[in-house]
Design an enzyme around this catalytic site. Structure first.
Site, PDB file in Angstrom:
ATOM      1  N   VAL A 116      11.697  -8.638   4.129  1.00  0.00           N
ATOM      2  CA  VAL A 116      11.591  -7.456   4.527  1.00  0.00           C
ATOM      3  C   VAL A 116      13.074  -6.978   5.250  1.00  0.00           C
ATOM      4  CG1 VAL A 116      10.404  -6.301   6.620  1.00  0.00           C
ATOM      5  CG2 VAL A 116       9.149  -7.996   5.197  1.00  0.00           C
ATOM      6  N   LYS A 125       9.714  -3.174   3.136  1.00  0.00           N
ATOM      7  CA  LYS A 125       9.099  -4.311   2.454  1.00  0.00           C
ATOM      8  C   LYS A 125       9.159  -4.468   0.849  1.00  0.00           C
ATOM      9  CE  LYS A 125       5.061  -5.666   3.766  1.00  0.00           C
ATOM     10  NZ  LYS A 125       3.635  -5.774   3.979  1.00  0.00           N
ATOM     11  N   SER A 127       5.198 -11.443   3.086  1.00  0.00           N
ATOM     12  CA  SER A 127       4.178 -12.145   2.171  1.00  0.00           C
ATOM     13  C   SER A 127       4.471 -12.044   0.976  1.00  0.00           C
ATOM     14  CB  SER A 127       2.753 -11.471   2.526  1.00  0.00           C
ATOM     15  OG  SER A 127       2.229 -11.212   3.686  1.00  0.00           O
ATOM     16  N   PHE A 128       5.067 -11.041   0.471  1.00  0.00           N
ATOM     17  CA  PHE A 128       5.684 -10.898  -1.096  1.00  0.00           C
ATOM     18  C   PHE A 128       7.142 -10.983  -1.360  1.00  0.00           C
ATOM     19  CE2 PHE A 128       1.322  -8.684  -0.506  1.00  0.00           C
ATOM     20  CZ  PHE A 128       0.584  -9.131  -1.753  1.00  0.00           C
ATOM     21  N   GLY A 129       7.737 -10.745  -0.133  1.00  0.00           N
ATOM     22  CA  GLY A 129       9.304 -10.911  -0.208  1.00  0.00           C
ATOM     23  C   GLY A 129       9.934 -10.581   0.956  1.00  0.00           C
ATOM     24  N   ASP A 173      -8.452 -11.483  11.366  1.00  0.00           N
ATOM     25  CA  ASP A 173      -7.223 -12.201  11.925  1.00  0.00           C
ATOM     26  C   ASP A 173      -6.470 -11.668  13.074  1.00  0.00           C
ATOM     27  OD1 ASP A 173      -5.413 -14.319  11.919  1.00  0.00           O
ATOM     28  OD2 ASP A 173      -4.198 -13.565  10.143  1.00  0.00           O
TER      29      ASP A 173
END
EC number: 2.7.10.1
Length: 1358
Positions: free
Chosen positions: A1009, A1029, A1005-1007, A1131
């Protein structure tokens, strides 16, 4: 309480009775045969065990009340079989034998331990305490009223069910078959799966089938579900007590079940132990003077093979030295079957005469050798006659002496007569036989050459005893290869189904020895037959024989006209001369021809077979048939003819406005093969039942079952003949349908129908519609008839035609009637409804009729409204034909609206458009009404203006409050953020030098892995493989802090089935979050890798039902942990579950998969991405997210597991899915999905959220199927597990992206969050209330007071 004492008393009484001996009559036997009268059942009074079989049969003219007062609660065990046959009035066995628990099947009735046959009044079996059938299968057949057959799981009673035969009972669709509690929708009976049907198991609507707990394994259990002692069978009255058994697994002795009989006792009848004294008295019970004997610890009727009775000790057996000299006394023992031969098993001396008459049999020689192979001496004579199944006498391998003490008339000791297939007596090089007295006689053994007989004369020492006529050279060996001359045919011709042959006249050395000729002929599809084909050891002879006398003139050639042959059939033919001439070797000197082949002429074929028809649409019928059984030539084509049938005019005799129901409405929906694109469809514009159109060929197993059924019926009929009276007479075969005798000699190709006649013609009952026809090639055996009228009955005739059709014509017809499907809109009324005011308060409504309705119009329904009230009227078809409409009378003044619909033979048409009309007032009232009409609208206008003003004021006031408290303003310094939002390092901080990054795993999501190694992050592990992460280098300071805050929430997770956070590196750049490594990736990718047809297949097998249930349990356990800690996931999907190296499934890290599976989300109204295919109806409609909505998503995850990660609602757009789910639509059952798994899905998809099970309840329902290791690691079995509360927090919101991302913000006033915006997609929400414990609840627009939200992972897709 009384019912509970019955098994206890039974076990106690059983032990007492066996100690008392037979006088108490509680062990009944040896067999119980109840017949002819109901009163005979009183023989069963006080019986606890029936030692033998129980037959209840042939009780006619009895009524149900005759059985009401008959009850035998003591009967618990039958050692052999239970047979019920033709007992009238018996409705159920539940009252008759309420405690029958075990049928041992020691002796079976033709492989069956329970037979229920032709019980015409039996409605249910009702043996609700029957727990075990130890040996044998079940046969339940031809019981026309019998229900509750499919509700019994026979695998709980029998070890193997594949030999069961349950057919010909009442069709399941006509049975109610409701188990106890089903009407009240209560779960009372246990469920199990049979043929992929997971359903309740019961014997009747009052009695469930007993299912023991899984912890008992193969042990029995009590009525209280307590596990019985291992020696108990069926049931018990106390746990782990061998004196409380209802029946014994091995043996019963002095009130106790034991694995083997104690010393000084002996096994008897396979179930109990008796003393020597009791065994010695057993012959009294059997009504025989021969006492029982003791052998190898058993009390048996006779010594087994290889042993003989010990003369010194009369009750024991001793082994024989060599073969036991077992003398069997039989004045005349006739062997005509394997069963009769079995009576001589082990006999070495037959004191009497032996007659063999074996006409048929399979593997007969081996069976006879098994039972007769030890016979050494026959004191009388041996007679072998009509034994067509015998090829040799070698099965009498030990026969050495025929003493001839008793001889047949003519002083014969060995008589062999009319054995068609006998070719060899014995191998005289290895066999020696002596006939001490008497002669031998051979006649009519057509395959036994004279040389074999003469050899026997020499070996047995009978040469010279018999006269020449005792060995007939003309009838022995006459069908063997002993001839020497070949006959030639001189002419051969054919006329239709006749063949004319002549052949040369054979002239033997002495013409007087020529007696006649025999012509042999048979059908021969292929030219590969030999003279002995069809003359096998089963006694069949496929050759037809015709004797031909010698012609009167010595110069004429003999001949024959073979008549009555089948048309267009190839025959094999040969001729043989019958002579008396003998050569020096004493063989018959004859003559025969070679085999020739001739085919008869063609003829008219027989009718096509197995016609069926189904409607394909409102204008089509699909017709299918099988070829004629007798094509009588090369089949060329079929003629298909069809004719519209007039409507049944009797339907118009009724006024359906006063009838409860209309006539039966059916169209053709027969079984049709779907090849060729002619698969029947649903009615146009309507939803119909899904038809099955595949006629599968019979498998080998099905053919074997049919063969076994025929064999069983034969044995059963023989049983009736031998045991009851006489067999049933042969029934006359009924014609399936009558066909015309005429043949079709010409045809006109026409595959469509003429223009339809108008509807008025179709109502005439005297009209005769024409036939239309088309020609279909013989290869197809199916056709589609088009351009037909909707919902109309047609007669379809089919004629078969072969290659000689032009000369001979085609066959008579086979026909079938079929109705087309209804047409959508055909019953709608065309045009508009006309109104006419005829008088004060009287309005006439008229309308046109449907032009071509679905069958007949039966009535019309009128609906009219006045001042909100709805009124209905009905007009019959007869009234409409008279008046053309309806008069509405006595109508009050005012405005009206009306609509009309037609009701046809098929159903209701659509309503017409509303027509408005006005019933006027009388003149003297109109002025007052006019004033009211003006005043009322003015008053309403003023009232409406006031209401609008108040609403506007309230709305403005509310908006002003919101503006001051909830809206976020743009900051002058956008880089500024609250100090409360800063991440503070804590005990989770890991030094950067302890982290090593190895390879990329994917984009998060942010960068990125990575997979890497961390040192010291897990206790007792020096190095641990981890997932690392990172944050993109271009990320802002706020994004980095949000990244760390998301990790902070993960610190609170401590569950084996939720992915764990291992540490954080916040000091320096880049920021790192250390997570548990999931080596097999997300569950969605893992499932797709298991698909056998994909390139990425991992080579692992597709998951079994047990593995699917294991995955479901692990996911449910992780979700129950989140629920217990007031987390709502929002989700839950396969993409957000991760798989470990050992295939454990865990709830994922809530953000890593968002970019990878962006197509799984849908942006609603230009806002955040929503996983609509996994969302519940209430979440889609109102934005409400609770644990109940997570349960809905869990059901979709189960569907993903069953389909190996197919996309839910495939073929629908996201907008269509959204509407479909909100309107109550559900996913269909996947192909090959186990019923147990689909039942779990359906429970999760209850439309009412409160009706869905909790995650803890889901685990509880499947816990017995989970691996044992689940107990050690799961939250479900941990001390932390507490029952979830059900109260919901009342939260409301519209957009998922509005949930606050910063957990620290949640600690401030809730008004700040009301306006907070985020670009995140759906994720996990944490809701915690400091003042109470409530069910987790969340909404798209954020939370309210006292809640804390889990930061949602960011997605670049948003």
């Amino acid at each position: 309480m009384k019912a509970e004492l019955v098994p206890v008393c039974t076990a106690w009484i059983l032990g007492l009775l066996l100690c008392l001996g037979p006088a108490a009559a509680k062990v009944c036997g040896p067999n119980m045969d109840i017949r002819n009268d109901v009163s005979e059942l009183k023989q069963l009074r006080d019986c606890v065990v029936i030692e033998g079989y129980l037959q209840i049969l042939l009780i006619s003219n009895a009524k149900a009340e005759d059985f009401r007062n008959l009850r035998f609660p003591n009967l618990t065990v039958i050692t052999d079989y239970l047979l019920l046959f033709r007992v009238s009035g018996l409705v159920s066995l539940s009252n008759l034998f309420p405690n029958l628990t075990v049928i041992r099947g020691r002796v079976l009735f033709y492989n069956y331990a329970l037979v229920i046959f032709e019980m015409t009044d039996l409605k249910e079996i009702g043996l609700y305490n029957l727990r075990n059938i130890t040996r044998g299968a079940v046969r339940i057949e031809k019981n026309s009223e019998l229900c509750y057959v499919s509700t019994v799981d026979w695998s709980l009673v029998l070890d193997a069910v594949y030999n069961n035969y349950i057919v010909g009972n009442k069709p399941p669709k006509e049975c109610v078959d409701l188990c106890p509690g089903a009407r009240e929708k209560m779960q009372i009976c246990e469920k199990s799966s049979i043929n992929n049907e997971f359903a309740d198991r019961c014997w009747s609507d009052e009695h469930c089938q007993k299912v023991c707990p899984s912890v008992c394994g193969k042990r029995a259990c009590s009525d209280n579900n307590e596990c019985c002692h291992p020696e108990c069978l069926g049931s018990c009255t106390a746990p782990d007590n061998d004196t409380a058994c209802v029946a014994c697994h091995h043996y019963f002795y002095e009130g106790r079940c034991v694995p083997t009989c104690p010393s000084n006792t002996y096994k008897f009848e396979g179930w109990r132990c008796i003393t020597r004294e009791v065994c010695a008295k057993m012959h009294i019970w059997i009504h025989s003077t021969i006492p029982f004997i003791i052998h190898k610890g058993e009390c048996v009727y006779e010594c087994p093979s290889g042993y003989m009775l010990n003369k010194s000790q009369s009750m024991t057996c001793s082994p024989c030295e060599g073969p036991c000299p077992k003398i069997c006394e039989e004045k005349m023992k006739t062997i005509d079957s394997v069963t009769s031969a079995q009576m001589l098993e082990g006999c070495t001396v037959l004191k009497g005469n032996l007659q063999l008459n074996i006409r048929k049999g399979q593997n007969i020689a081996a069976e006879l050798e098994n039972f007769l192979g030890l016979i050494e001496t026959v004191t009388g004579y041996v007679k072998i006659r009509h034994s067509h199944a015998l090829v040799s006498l070698s099965f009498l391998k030990s026969l050495r002496y025929i003493l001839g003490e008793e001889q047949m008339p003519g002083n014969y000791s060995f008589y062999v007569f009319d054995n068609n297939n006998l070719q060899q007596l014995w191998d005289w090089s290895k066999h020696n036989l002596t006939i001490k007295e008497g002669k031998i006689r051979f006649a009519f053994n057509s395959k036994l050459c004279a040389s074999e007989i003469y050899r026997m004369e020499e070996v047995t020492g009978t040469k010279g005893r018999q006269a020449e006529e005792d060995i007939s050279l003309s009838t022995n060996g006459n069908m063997a290869s002993c001839e020497s001359h070949v006959l030639n045919f001189t002419s051969r011709s054919k006329i239709k189904n006749r063949i004319k042959l002549t052949w040369e006249r054979y002239r033997p050395p002495d013409y007087r020895d020529l007696i006649s000729f025999t012509v042999y002929y048979k059908e021969a599809p292929f030219r590969n037959v030999t003279e002995y084909d069809g003359q096998d050891a089963c006694g069949s002879n496929s050759w037809n024989m015709v004797d031909v006398d010698l012609p009167a003139s010595k110069e004429s050639d003999p001949g024959i006209l073979l008549q009555g042959l089948k048309p267009w059939t190839q025959y094999a033919i040969y001729v043989k001369a019958i002579t008396l001439t003998m050569l020096e070797n004493r063989h018959i000197h004859g003559a025969k021809s070679k085999i020739i082949y001739m085919r008869t002429d063609a003829a008219v074929p027989s009718i096509p077979q197995d016609m069926i028809s189904a409607s394909n649409s409102s204008s089509q019928l699909v017709v299918k048939w099988n070829p004629p059984s007798l094509p009588n030539g090369n089949l060329s084509y079929y003629i298909v003819r069809w004719q519209q049938q007039p409507q049944d005019r009797h339907l118009y005799q009724y006024n359906y406005c006063f009838k409860d129901k209309v006539p039966n409405r059916k169209y053709a929906n027969g079984t049709i093969d779907t090849e060729g694109g002619t698969e029947p469809t649903k009615p146009e514009g309507s939803v119909g039942e899904k038809g099955h159109y595949c006629a599968c060929p019979k498998t080998e197993a099905e053919e074997k079952a049919e063969k076994d059924e025929a064999e069983y019926r034969k044995v059963f009929e023989n049983f009736l003949h031998n045991s009851i009276f006489v067999p049933r007479p042969n029934r006359r075969r009924r014609d399936v349908l009558a066909v015309g005798n005429s043949t079709v000699t010409s045809y006109e190709k026409n595959s469509t129908t003429e223009d339809f006649s108008n509807f008025s013609d179709s109502e005439r009952d005297d009209i005769e519609y024409p036939f239309y026809e088309t020609k279909v090639d013989y290869k197809w055996e199916r056709t589609v008839i088009s351009n037909l009228q909707p919902f109309t009955l047609y007669r379809i005739d089919i004629h078969s035609c072969n290659h000689e059709a032009e000369k001979l014509g085609c066959s008579a017809s086979n026909f079938v009637f079929a109705r087309t499907m209804p047409a959508a809109g055909a019953d709608d009324i065309p045009g508009i409804v006309n109104t006419k005011e005829e008088d004060d308060g009287v309005i006439f409504l008229g309308w046109p009729e449907p032009l071509r309705p679905n069958g007949l119009i039966l009535m019309y329904e009128i609906e009219y409204k006045h001042q909100g009230e709805v009124h209905r009227e009905c007009v019959s078809r007869q009234d409409y034909r008279k008046n053309g409409g309806i008069k509405l009378v006595r109508l009050p003044p005012g405005n009206y609206s009306a609509q009309v619909q037609a009701i046809s033979l098929y159903g209701n048409g659509s309503w017409t458009e509303m027509v408005s009309f006005c019933v006027k007032l009388k003149p003297d009232v109109r002025n007052n009404i006019l004033q009211m009409v003006v005043a009322i609208p003015l008053a309403l206008s003023f009232l409406l203006v006031g209401i609008i003003s108040i609403v506007c004021f309230v709305f403005k006031k509310r908006n002003s409050n919101r503006l001051g408290n909830g809206v976020l303003y743009a900051s002058v310094n956008p880089e500024y953020f609250s100090a409360a939002e800063m991440y503070v390092p804590d005990k989770w901080e890991v030094p950067r030098e302890k982290i090593t990054m190895n390879r990329e795993l994917g984009q998060g999501s942010f960068g990125m892995v990575y997979e890497g190694i961390a040192k010291g992050v897990v206790k007792d592990e020096a190095e641990t493989k981890v997932a690392i992460k990172t944050v993109n280098e271009a990320a802002s300071m706020r994004e980095r802090i949000e990244f760390l805050n998301e990790a902070s929430v993960m610190k609170e997770f401590n569950c084996h089935h939720v992915v764990r956070l291992l540490g954080v590196v916040s000091q320096g750049q880049p920021t790192l979050v250390i997570m548990e490594l999931m080596t097999r990736g997300d569950l969605k990718s893992y499932l797709r890798s298991l698909r056998p047809d994909t390139e990425s297949n991992s080579g692992q097998p597709t998951p079994s039902l047990k593995k699917m249930i294991q995955m479901a349990g692990e996911i449910a356990d992780g979700m129950s942990y989140l629920n217990a800690n007031k987390f709502v996931h929002r989700d839950l999907a396969a993409r957000n579950c991760m798989v470990t190296e050992d295939f454990t499934v865990k709830i994922g890290d809530f953000g890593m998969t968002r970019d990878i599976y962006e197509t799984d989300y849908y942006r609603k109204g230009g806002k955040g991405l929503l996983p609509v295919r996994w969302m519940s109806p209430e979440s889609l409609k109102d934005g409400v997210f609770t644990t109940n909505s997570d349960v809905w998503s869990f059901g979709v995850v189960l569907w993903e597991i069953a389909t190996l990660a197919e996309q839910p609602y495939q073929g629908m757009s996201n907008e269509q899915v959204l509407r479909f789910v909100m309107e109550g639509g559900l996913l269909e059952k996947p192909d090959n999905c186990p019923d147990m798994l689909f039942e779990l899905m359906r429970m999760c998809w209850q439309f009412n959220p409160k009706m869905r099970p909790s995650f803890l309840e889901i685990i509880s329902s499947i816990k017995d199927e989970l691996d044992p290791g689940f107990k050690e690691v799961s939250f479900f079995y941990s001390e932390e597990n507490k029952p979830p509360d059900t109260e919901e927090l009342d939260l409301e919101a519209e957009n998922m992206e509005s949930i606050p991302l910063d957990p620290s913000c949640a600690l401030q006033n809730s008004e700040h969050h009301a306006g907070h915006k985020s670009e995140n997609g759906p994720g996990v929400v944490v809701l915690r209330a400091s003042f109470d414990e409530r069910q987790p609840y969340a909404h798209m627009n954020g939370g309210r007071k006292n809640e804390r939200a889990l930061p949602l992972p960011q997605s670049s897709a948003c």
